[in-house]
Design a protein around this motif. Structure first.
Motif, PDB file in Angstrom:
ATOM      1  N   GLU A  13      46.888  42.957  42.173  1.00 34.73           N
ATOM      2  CA  GLU A  13      47.356  44.047  41.320  1.00 34.73           C
ATOM      3  C   GLU A  13      46.519  44.085  40.050  1.00 34.73           C
ATOM      4  O   GLU A  13      46.181  43.037  39.483  1.00 34.73           O
ATOM      5  CB  GLU A  13      48.826  43.836  40.971  1.00 34.73           C
ATOM      6  CG  GLU A  13      49.497  45.035  40.351  1.00 34.73           C
ATOM      7  CD  GLU A  13      51.011  44.863  40.278  1.00 34.73           C
ATOM      8  OE1 GLU A  13      51.724  45.872  40.228  1.00 34.73           O
ATOM      9  OE2 GLU A  13      51.472  43.702  40.282  1.00 34.73           O
ATOM     10  N   ARG A  14      46.180  45.295  39.603  1.00 30.01           N
ATOM     11  CA  ARG A  14      45.372  45.425  38.381  1.00 30.01           C
ATOM     12  C   ARG A  14      46.182  44.972  37.171  1.00 30.01           C
ATOM     13  O   ARG A  14      47.371  45.263  37.057  1.00 30.01           O
ATOM     14  CB  ARG A  14      44.916  46.867  38.189  1.00 30.01           C
ATOM     15  CG  ARG A  14      44.143  47.078  36.881  1.00 30.01           C
ATOM     16  CD  ARG A  14      43.456  48.418  36.806  1.00 30.01           C
ATOM     17  NE  ARG A  14      42.263  48.476  37.651  1.00 30.01           N
ATOM     18  CZ  ARG A  14      41.103  47.896  37.374  1.00 30.01           C
ATOM     19  NH1 ARG A  14      40.982  47.150  36.274  1.00 30.01           N
ATOM     20  NH2 ARG A  14      40.073  48.033  38.177  1.00 30.01           N
ATOM     21  N   ASN A  15      45.512  44.241  36.297  1.00 32.77           N
ATOM     22  CA  ASN A  15      46.153  43.805  35.060  1.00 32.77           C
ATOM     23  C   ASN A  15      46.386  45.001  34.133  1.00 32.77           C
ATOM     24  O   ASN A  15      45.600  45.956  34.123  1.00 32.77           O
ATOM     25  CB  ASN A  15      45.277  42.773  34.340  1.00 32.77           C
ATOM     26  CG  ASN A  15      45.155  41.485  35.125  1.00 32.77           C
ATOM     27  OD1 ASN A  15      46.059  41.117  35.872  1.00 32.77           O
ATOM     28  ND2 ASN A  15      44.044  40.796  34.963  1.00 32.77           N
ATOM     29  N   LYS A  16      47.430  44.923  33.333  1.00 31.14           N
ATOM     30  CA  LYS A  16      47.740  45.982  32.366  1.00 31.14           C
ATOM     31  C   LYS A  16      47.385  45.492  30.975  1.00 31.14           C
ATOM     32  O   LYS A  16      47.783  44.411  30.565  1.00 31.14           O
ATOM     33  CB  LYS A  16      49.219  46.358  32.446  1.00 31.14           C
ATOM     34  CG  LYS A  16      49.603  47.038  33.751  1.00 31.14           C
ATOM     35  CD  LYS A  16      51.074  47.414  33.778  1.00 31.14           C
ATOM     36  CE  LYS A  16      51.403  48.262  35.006  1.00 31.14           C
ATOM     37  NZ  LYS A  16      51.078  47.576  36.261  1.00 31.14           N
ATOM     38  N   GLY A  17      46.612  46.303  30.269  1.00 29.34           N
ATOM     39  CA  GLY A  17      46.251  45.951  28.910  1.00 29.34           C
ATOM     40  C   GLY A  17      45.085  44.999  28.796  1.00 29.34           C
ATOM     41  O   GLY A  17      44.693  44.618  27.687  1.00 29.34           O
TER      42      GLY A  17
END
Length: 419
Positions: A108-112
């Motif tokens: 999953e793509r990291n947020k921030g």
């Protein structure tokens, strides 16, 4: 509770031929990376193939450029176990950083922040880039038309190992690509009564005028064809390295004793029905075969090559009874058929990859393996960049391109404006 997270620049998922090739190119360019494999190195060659399988191309061709097959004649077709051993040796030679027995559960793509969180059976990784090298042979597909008949022994070709595993009685093999034809031929030679359901296919000559067909596809530029021909998405290639390598000729197989039928249409109350397309499918395969011979002859003439003529290769056997008087339906019990082998291909499974890199059919969106989701790459898929993309040597060249793109992105990320 504190969770340990391992940081890595690039994470490669899968240690088959695609993952190993990817690792070699990243190593050459000093890109820190790790290869995760849920099973063993080159597992598909070990456990998703039948016992007698050999490579479909000769040893001089179906390999990585950095290493020959040891103790193998250049024109021989290497047995599957030797192919797996080759990749193991390649891993050792090039110090590929593989961690086996590790299954990836979620990406999953990291947020921030940049990169991806990768959840695995061996902990969590934070990766700037992820390469899916899981290939196209992930989920064996058996069509919904398969009969729900308990007394029939039914398996996908991925589960077939040898004739001895089947019960007594006749066998129906559905699918006449390389796998289906070779399995049907082996079963017939073992004394089984075999029916082979033949769909659209290409059938190149195994060799012509002293050169293997892989050589002809190379010099004619056909391996580098950039896209599949419209309407041929589901056309299989019937070619084999079995018995020392031999052109697949469906007329010859019929004369040998194989019962050929058209594409399987339906099952109902113990009766199977076939499309009336067997003759058309075989003749289209003949056209494909003859067109390659013609192009090869033209290449020889244009380049002044001294290769032996082979006029008999242009002569086709007469149409067998199965083509002129095709079977359109058949009672399985009356024919003594007790087994069905479905050589009907595979589907991909990307449920673990939770990123925006797929179309409405859940197929990867990419250009030459660089996906629509920055930082995610695909390798080992059919027609990734060319006709040869799923072959051992082809995936090596595709991996080189993707490695170059990764290096370019790393250079941008590492840029610091000091003005």
């Amino acid at each position: 509770m504190t969770v340990d997270i391992t940081d890595i620049d690039t994470l490669i998922i899968g240690a088959g031929q695609a993952g190993i090739a990817m690792s070699e190119h990243l190593t050459r360019q000093d890109v820190p990376h790790l290869v995760l494999e849920k099973n063993r190195i080159a597992e598909a060659w070990r456990s998703v193939r039948w016992d007698s399988l050999v490579a479909n191309g000769p040893a001089w061709h179906d390999r990585f450029p950095g290493m020959n097959f040891p103790n193998a004649d250049a024109d021989s077709f290497v047995p599957k176990d030797k192919v797996a051993e080759y990749f193991e040796a390649y891993v050792d030679k090039f110090h590929v950083p593989v961690r086996t027995g590790v299954e990836v559960h979620r990406v999953e793509r990291n947020k921030g922040t940049s990169g991806f969180t990768v959840e695995t059976s061996d902990g969590i990784f934070n990766a700037q880039r992820v390469v899916s090298a899981t290939g196209p042979f992930q989920i064996p597909v058996i069509p919904a038309i398969a009969p729900k008949t308990p007394e029939l022994y039914q398996i996908h070709s991925a589960k077939y190992r040898n004739p001895e595993q089947l019960p007594e009685g006749g066998v129906m093999v559905i699918g006449a690509g390389s796998s289906g034809v070779q399995i049907a031929d082996e079963l017939q030679r073992a004394g089984k009564e075999v029916y082979l359901s033949v769909g659209p296919h290409d059938r190149p000559p195994r060799s012509y005028r002293g050169r293997d067909f892989v050589w002809w596809l190379g010099v004619l530029g056909l391996w580098d064809a950039a896209a599949n021909e419209p309407g041929k998405e589901h056309v299989t290639i019937a070619v084999s390295g079995a018995h020392g390598g031999k052109t697949i000729d469906f007329r010859e197989l019929a004369n040998q004793g194989l019962n050929l039928v058209g594409r399987t249409e339906s099952f109902s109350n113990g009766v199977v029905r076939f499309n009336n397309d067997l003759a058309a499918n075989i003749k289209a395969g003949d056209d494909n075969y003859l067109s390659l011979l013609a192009r090869a002859d033209a290449y020889i003439a244009n380049n002044g090559l001294d290769l032996p003529e082979e006029p008999e290769a242009h002569t086709l056997l007469p149409d067998p009874e199965c083509m002129t008087n095709p079977i359109l339906e058949m009672n399985l019990a009356e024919k003594g058929i007790t087994s069905i082998i479905w050589a009907t291909g595979y589907a991909t499974d990307y449920n673990w990859l939770k990123v925006d890199a797929f179309d409405e059919n859940n197929q990867p969106k990419h250009h030459r393996g660089v996906s629509s989701e920055p930082g995610v790459y695909f390798l080992g898929l059919p027609w990734l960049s060319r006709r040869g993309s799923t072959f051992i040597w082809g995936v090596w060249h595709d991996a080189k391109y993707i490695a170059d793109q990764i290096v370019i992105q790393r250079q941008y990320q590492q840029y610091r404006n000091e003005v």
